[in-house]
Design a protein around this motif. Sequence first.
Motif: not given
Length: 56
Positions: A39-49
């Motif tokens: 979940e943290r990785n998905a949030k981070f990827k969304d934020k970076m995108y």
Amino acid sequence: MRAHKDPSIAAKWLLGIEPFKSNEPKTFLYEQDLQKSEERNAKFKDKMYQQFMENF
């Protein structure tokens, strides 16, 4: 799982006395930690995108 029940096994793994097997059973917390990590990785990827799209 064995090290969770007996911490001396974890010490033996760290000292190289007993080989650590990758197929060692996981504790019930392992699944929870794995899910939180994903979940943290998905949030981070969304934020970076989003930042990339805003600055592009």
